[in-house]
Each structure stands twice: as C-alpha cells, then as structure tokens.
Design a protein around this motif. Sequence first.
Motif, short mmCIF file in Angstrom:
data_model
loop_
_atom_site.label_atom_id
_atom_site.label_comp_id
_atom_site.label_asym_id
_atom_site.label_seq_id
_atom_site.Cartn_x
_atom_site.Cartn_y
_atom_site.Cartn_z
N GLY A 35 0.81 -1.21 0.00
CA GLY A 35 0.00 0.00 0.00
C GLY A 35 0.84 1.26 0.00
N ASP A 36 2.14 1.11 0.16
CA ASP A 36 3.08 2.23 0.13
C ASP A 36 3.99 2.03 -1.07
OD1 ASP A 36 5.16 4.06 0.47
OD2 ASP A 36 5.16 3.87 2.65
N LEU A 37 3.65 2.68 -2.18
CA LEU A 37 4.37 2.46 -3.43
C LEU A 37 5.85 2.82 -3.30
CD1 LEU A 37 4.35 1.72 -6.43
CD2 LEU A 37 3.72 4.11 -6.93
N ALA A 38 6.14 3.96 -2.69
CA ALA A 38 7.53 4.38 -2.57
C ALA A 38 8.36 3.36 -1.79
CB ALA A 38 7.60 5.75 -1.89
N ALA A 39 7.83 2.89 -0.69
CA ALA A 39 8.56 1.91 0.13
C ALA A 39 8.77 0.61 -0.63
CB ALA A 39 7.80 1.66 1.43
N ASP A 40 7.75 0.17 -1.36
CA ASP A 40 7.86 -1.08 -2.11
C ASP A 40 8.91 -0.97 -3.21
OD1 ASP A 40 5.84 -2.03 -0.52
OD2 ASP A 40 4.26 -1.77 -2.02
N LEU A 41 8.91 0.15 -3.92
CA LEU A 41 9.88 0.34 -5.00
C LEU A 41 11.30 0.46 -4.46
CD1 LEU A 41 7.92 2.77 -7.35
CD2 LEU A 41 8.35 0.33 -7.69
N LYS A 42 11.46 1.15 -3.35
CA LYS A 42 12.79 1.28 -2.75
C LYS A 42 13.33 -0.09 -2.32
CE LYS A 42 12.32 6.06 -1.17
NZ LYS A 42 12.23 6.99 -0.01
N GLU A 97 -4.78 1.85 -9.86
CA GLU A 97 -6.12 1.47 -9.41
C GLU A 97 -6.39 1.94 -7.98
OE1 GLU A 97 -6.25 -2.73 -9.86
OE2 GLU A 97 -6.20 -2.67 -12.07
N ALA A 98 -5.33 2.05 -7.19
CA ALA A 98 -5.48 2.52 -5.80
C ALA A 98 -5.47 4.04 -5.70
CB ALA A 98 -4.38 1.93 -4.93
N GLY A 99 -5.25 4.72 -6.82
CA GLY A 99 -5.24 6.18 -6.82
C GLY A 99 -3.93 6.78 -6.40
N GLU A 100 -2.85 5.97 -6.32
CA GLU A 100 -1.54 6.48 -5.94
C GLU A 100 -0.79 7.08 -7.13
OE1 GLU A 100 0.77 4.19 -2.74
OE2 GLU A 100 -0.29 2.62 -3.81
N VAL A 136 -0.59 7.92 -16.62
CA VAL A 136 0.80 7.50 -16.63
C VAL A 136 0.93 6.16 -17.35
CG1 VAL A 136 2.67 6.61 -15.17
CG2 VAL A 136 1.50 8.73 -14.55
N ASP A 137 1.91 6.07 -18.24
CA ASP A 137 2.21 4.82 -18.94
C ASP A 137 3.18 4.01 -18.07
OD1 ASP A 137 3.27 2.78 -20.53
OD2 ASP A 137 3.20 3.98 -22.35
N PRO A 138 2.76 2.85 -17.55
CA PRO A 138 3.63 2.07 -16.66
C PRO A 138 4.95 1.68 -17.29
CG PRO A 138 1.38 1.29 -16.51
CD PRO A 138 1.42 2.24 -17.66
N ARG A 139 4.97 1.44 -18.61
CA ARG A 139 6.21 1.05 -19.26
C ARG A 139 7.23 2.19 -19.23
NH1 ARG A 139 7.31 -4.29 -20.55
NH2 ARG A 139 9.04 -3.28 -21.61
N ILE A 140 6.76 3.40 -19.46
CA ILE A 140 7.67 4.55 -19.38
C ILE A 140 8.06 4.81 -17.94
CG2 ILE A 140 7.88 7.03 -19.79
CD1 ILE A 140 6.03 6.71 -22.18
#
Length: 206
Positions: free
Chosen positions: A90-97, A154-157, A162-166
């Motif tokens: 649920g925390d995109l930044a934390a997951d990506l890091k 989908e979660a509105g984050e 935004v194109d996910p591939r880019i």
Amino acid sequence: MSAHKSPDSSRRSDRSRRAICDAALALVGEVGYARTTIEGIAARAGVGKQTIYRWWPSKAAVLMEAFLDMGARQAEEAGEGGEYGIPDTGDLAADLKLVLRATVDELNDPVTEAPTRALTAEGIIDPALGARFVENLLEPQLQLYVTRLRAAQEAGEVRADVDPRIALELLIAPLAHRWLLRTLPLTHAYADAVVDHALRGLTVRP
C-alpha cells in the motif's frame, strides 16, 4: 536376483548441464568473458567439449542458460515458485525502494556482475542473443513493475494517464546507466533517491 538397470541418462545429462552452467559462471567471474573458452568450461565441468557443442552453439549461449538456471534455482530455494514479485504494502515508494535496493545488491554482487556485463555486451553485438536476453531475463522482471504500477493506479496512488512502461524506465534506467558506465557508486541511497525523483517529479507544484 533383480534385473540390471541402466543408468538414468536424463539425470546424468542434467547433472552435466548444471556442472557446465556453474563452470561458465565461475570462469567468467574469475578470468573475464574474453578469456573464458568452451575448452575451459568443459575442463572445469569435467565433461568433453563436444558435450557442450552438442547442447549450445556458443559460450554466450552457455552463459545465457547458466543465468536462467541460476534464477530458477534461486526462486526455488526462496519458495517463490519460479518468479519474484514486487510487494504491495500500500506504500508504493517503500515497495519500490525495497526492490531497487535488492537490484543494487544484485548488480554489485561479484558472483553475477561479470557474467551480467558479458551478456549485456554480447547482446549489443549479437541481435539474436540480445533479443533472447531481453525476452528471457529482462522482460519477466519488467512486467512485475508494470503490474505493481497498475495496482498503484487502481489505488489512486499514480495518475491514470501514466504509462507504466515509461514509468518503470524512470526507475530502472538510472541504475543501469550508473552500473554500466561505472560513473559513480551504485548504492542503496542512490536507489532511494531515484524512487523519490521519479515519484515526485522535478517541477515545483502549486
């Protein structure tokens, strides 16, 4: 008296294949790709070089197979069933890091760094090998980012346009650039900064 059973050739072949893959990874790490030869791989694996030529057309193909085999074994040992995922807390930044830090560790790992560089370089020279490298090694990992970014949309984050591939290239490309050129150290702090810059953007917002 039990009937004599001939050795299981499939098991013997699988043992040889794994020995060859392990030898290829080890040799590239020790002496570099340019000095690694089919003869050297065969000697390290304890097989005849004709065995290697019967299964692979080149040392680059052996190295590719070795990478795929290593990835499959790592996934099996981790209990992932063959594919790693990106967490969704649920925390995109934390997951990506978390994932980019793991990528930094993998790129800096002395066991895999030299073979990865060799495959990357050979893929530029050999278009067919490059296509296989992308299809079998890179694309499955990139799709994990696409899946996670779409879930964030989908979660509105993340903005719907935004194109996910880019977007994933904004995350992956900086690490690859620094790693390939060796311009500056590739660190966890850098990975965190890449995520922050990609998610927040560069322009001042009202």
